[in-house]
Design an enzyme around this catalytic site. Structure first.
Site, PDB file in Angstrom:
ATOM      1  N   CYS A   2       0.825  -1.193   0.000  1.00  0.00           N
ATOM      2  CA  CYS A   2       0.000   0.000   0.000  1.00  0.00           C
ATOM      3  C   CYS A   2       0.864   1.250   0.000  1.00  0.00           C
ATOM      4  O   CYS A   2       2.086   1.191  -0.088  1.00  0.00           O
ATOM      5  CB  CYS A   2      -0.901   0.007   1.239  1.00  0.00           C
ATOM      6  N   ASP A 100      -3.682  -8.347   8.869  1.00  0.00           N
ATOM      7  CA  ASP A 100      -2.536  -8.053   9.731  1.00  0.00           C
ATOM      8  C   ASP A 100      -2.537  -6.617  10.241  1.00  0.00           C
ATOM      9  O   ASP A 100      -1.948  -6.321  11.283  1.00  0.00           O
ATOM     10  CB  ASP A 100      -1.227  -8.365   9.016  1.00  0.00           C
ATOM     11  N   ILE A 291      13.602 -11.857 -17.370  1.00  0.00           N
ATOM     12  CA  ILE A 291      13.779 -11.151 -18.631  1.00  0.00           C
ATOM     13  C   ILE A 291      15.062 -11.626 -19.287  1.00  0.00           C
ATOM     14  O   ILE A 291      16.022 -12.003 -18.623  1.00  0.00           O
ATOM     15  CB  ILE A 291      13.787  -9.615 -18.444  1.00  0.00           C
ATOM     16  N   SER A 363      11.430 -12.466  -4.092  1.00  0.00           N
ATOM     17  CA  SER A 363      12.703 -12.175  -4.740  1.00  0.00           C
ATOM     18  C   SER A 363      13.855 -12.736  -3.913  1.00  0.00           C
ATOM     19  O   SER A 363      13.682 -13.095  -2.749  1.00  0.00           O
ATOM     20  CB  SER A 363      12.887 -10.666  -4.932  1.00  0.00           C
ATOM     21  N   GLY A 364      15.037 -12.775  -4.520  1.00  0.00           N
ATOM     22  CA  GLY A 364      16.237 -13.259  -3.840  1.00  0.00           C
ATOM     23  C   GLY A 364      17.115 -12.155  -3.293  1.00  0.00           C
ATOM     24  O   GLY A 364      18.283 -12.407  -2.950  1.00  0.00           O
TER      25      GLY A 364
END
Length: 641
Positions: A2, A100, A291, A363-364
């Site tokens: 948000c 939450d 990509i 993600s890493g």
């Protein structure tokens, strides 16, 4: 995920300009296109844009406690909210939703400012307590979610998820901070807590800010730090097993979602590890995206496909032209202040691709900082061994002289490019590391500024950012110290800023298992030898993953997420670069020695030097002046002249 915004009168209860509050909220529409909400009472205005992820039907914000005496606007995810909900219910609190966000208001009632210590997740929130007439701001431990704020001269406080939100307020002073300019050209971003504007601040990671109406403003307070506390003895095999177990658990709690969820997959170690954990935890194929580039020097798509095939993911690939520089102007509007990481371009594209498939992506990010994966850690360790052999009193004059006389040979093989090494060896540990990571070294940066602007700086040097963090470091081990410095500067200021703005531009939530704070704490306690051994970064992590991932995924050379800046500035962007960095906007700012800037352009475009990183930072600064400052740019920057 948000966006939040607000105006709070800390002197009295003056009416809030509701049209202004609405404009502040609207400018962050991209962060939360699903719903918008506001709360206004005398002296308080809170606003929120919602990207619905959990409890789609009843998680609207601003959100209140039972008697509406506490209200919160929140950006992020608190992954342990089910356990906290049960604990708070047992203490007598009544919940109306299953999201939450509601945990925050009740946790504040129960534990006060210490509530943030109970949260496990990523968050930035603002809470107003009517009874105490107190505004409470909080940011997560690693800085995954941003929070900007400003004290106005009239006693109002502004806050928001992005700088552009605050810039909607006509009363906000837009004076550029000279120290922030110096820090930007050193780091390529403006580190917390500064912003490019003197009167706007970022709430630092792992900090809260508590402000009571009628009282003098207090300073942000730290509630956590990376401990680097040595773990109990264990074998290498035990450590490897526990590392994967902890990563699996950090991934598991990030799979809760009521909307489509997937992962970025670059084909590198970290993203591949996260996908492997997801595949083992999910009964359905994991949605992955990556990509590809036509230029093999930048393309990792084949490695990503190898991992996708191994775990039978639902994989999507899109080819991006490595000469795609159509986003240059977009970036300036996206980041609001100068930001010079060119990998923001492909990051924007991969977020754009992911959003076509999912609303949440794992993600890493964080693996390199946590587990010593950057090549610069290896080089720094070599330099530290040399530093240890000679006292600084001998090194500084000897290597300082060699650094001055040795030619700058960007064109030569690496073994002959010793100038930077000599310069680093003439410095102590912190100064040497700062020199190594600077976008523009002291040698390039000192002559960049005009004489008038140097007077404004009053001798300030960006090294002070790292000096300050180093003074608070819980470790003095050479490797652990620079990891700590990166996790205080580069990680929140560059990596997480890049991901937040690029993802939220497409209304995409990104979750980062490798930056789970409990996992970070545990990894920090591992022996440095388990992170970097024999020149191999992420040593233990790779050993642990050998049964899980192919050898050529684990041990191939690191590529990074780069674009061909050097070639761009000598080819398709040749004239655009000259027009921008040598144009009237930069000249009229009063910040730069324009003859020196012209020499940087000429040296690069002639092929004698590679100044691509410096020139990109100048190009992005011009974009900031034109896009964010507009017609104010010349007037305000010239205040320094």
């Amino acid at each position: 995920m948000c966006g939040i915004a607000g105006i709070v009168d800390l002197k009295g209860r003056r009416d809030i300009d509701t049209a202004l509050l609405a404009a502040m909220n609207q400018v962050q529409f991209h962060r939360g296109p699903d719903e918008g909400g506001t709360f206004v009472e005398p002296g308080v205005g809170l606003a929120h844009r919602r990207l619905s992820i959990i409890d789609l039907s009843s998680g609207q914000q601003p959100l209140f406690n039972e008697d509406h005496s506490v209200v919160v606007v929140f950006n992020g995810e608190i992954y342990n909210f089910p356990a906290l909900t049960e604990e708070l219910k047992a203490a007598g609190h009544v919940f109306r939703t299953h999201c939450d966000t509601e945990v925050i208001v009740h946790a504040w009632e129960q534990w006060g400012a210490d509530c943030v210590k109970r949260f496990r997740g990523m968050f930035a929130f603002a809470l107003w307590d009517k009874r105490r007439e107190t505004l409470f701001l909080g940011r997560d431990r690693l800085g995954k979610k941003p929070l900007f704020y400003a004290h106005l001269p009239d006693g109002q406080l502004l806050f928001g998820s992005e700088l552009k939100i605050l810039l909607q307020h006509p009363g906000l002073p837009r004076e550029i901070d000279p120290q922030a300019v110096e820090e930007y050209f050193a780091f390529g971003y403006v580190p917390d807590p500064k912003t490019i504007f003197r009167h706007v601040r970022k709430l630092p990671p792992a900090h809260t800010l508590e402000l009571r109406r009628g009282e003098a403003p207090s300073a942000p307070r730290a509630y956590w730090d990376i401990p680097f506390a040595e773990l109990p003895p264990m074998s290498e095999a035990q450590a490897a097993e526990e590392l994967l177990a902890r990563l699996r658990e950090a991934t598991r709690i990030r799979l809760v979602s009521e909307v489509p969820l997937g992962a970025f997959l670059s084909g590198g170690v970290d993203s591949s590890a996260v996908v492997a954990m997801m595949a083992g935890l999910s009964s359905e194929p994991v949605k992955t995206c990556s990509i590809a580039f036509n230029d093999p020097a930048f393309d990792e798509a084949a490695f990503a496909q190898q991992v996708a095939d191994r775990f039978h993911t639902e994989h999507r690939v899109e080819t991006v032209d490595p000469d795609d520089f159509s986003l240059l102007d977009t970036l300036a509007g996206l980041y609001d202040e100068p930001y010079a990481d060119s990998s923001a371009l492909p990051t924007y594209r991969v977020c754009q691709l992911a959003r076509r498939q999912v609303t949440v992506a794992l993600s890493g990010d964080g693996g390199d900082e946590n587990l010593a994966g950057y090549r610069r850690y290896k080089w720094h360790s070599y330099e530290e061994k040399l530093r240890a052999a000679l006292p600084l009193g001998l090194r500084r004059p000897l290597f300082g002289f060699l650094g001055k006389v040795y030619p700058k040979a960007d064109w030569a093989p690496r073994v002959f490019r010793a100038k930077t090494t000599f310069e680093a060896m003439a410095r102590d540990t912190v100064e040497g590391y700062f020199h190594g990571v600077s976008v523009m070294s002291d040698r390039l940066r000192t002559p960049l500024y005009s004489a008038a602007f140097r007077r404004e700086l009053q001798g300030y040097h960006a090294l002070e950012v790292m000096r300050e963090h180093a003074s608070r470091s819980p470790t003095d081990h050479p490797l652990s110290l620079i990891q700590y410095l990166d996790m205080k500067t580069y990680l929140p200021g560059d990596i997480l800023t890049k991901v937040d703005r690029a993802s939220m531009a497409h209304s995409l939530e990104v979750r980062v298992p490798l930056l789970d704070h409990e996992l970070v704490e545990w990894i920090s306690g591992l022996s440095p030898d388990l992170k970097l051994r024999g020149g191999e970064g992420k040593y233990l992590f790779k050993k642990a993953l050998e049964p899980v991932l192919p050898h050529d995924i684990l041990y191939r050379p690191k590529m990074g997420f780069a674009v061909p800046l050097a070639a761009w500035f000598r080819g398709p962007l040749r004239e655009r670069l000259r027009t921008a960095v040598l144009g009237p906007t930069m000249a009229d700012s009063g910040i730069f020695d324009m003859n020196y800037v012209a020499s940087l352009v000429e040296q690069h475009q002639s092929g004698r030097r590679d100044h691509s990183a410096a020139l990109w930072s100048l190009l992005m600064f011009d974009g900031f002046l034109r896009n964010t400052m507009g017609d104010r740019g010349t007037r305000l920057a010239n205040a320094a002249a």
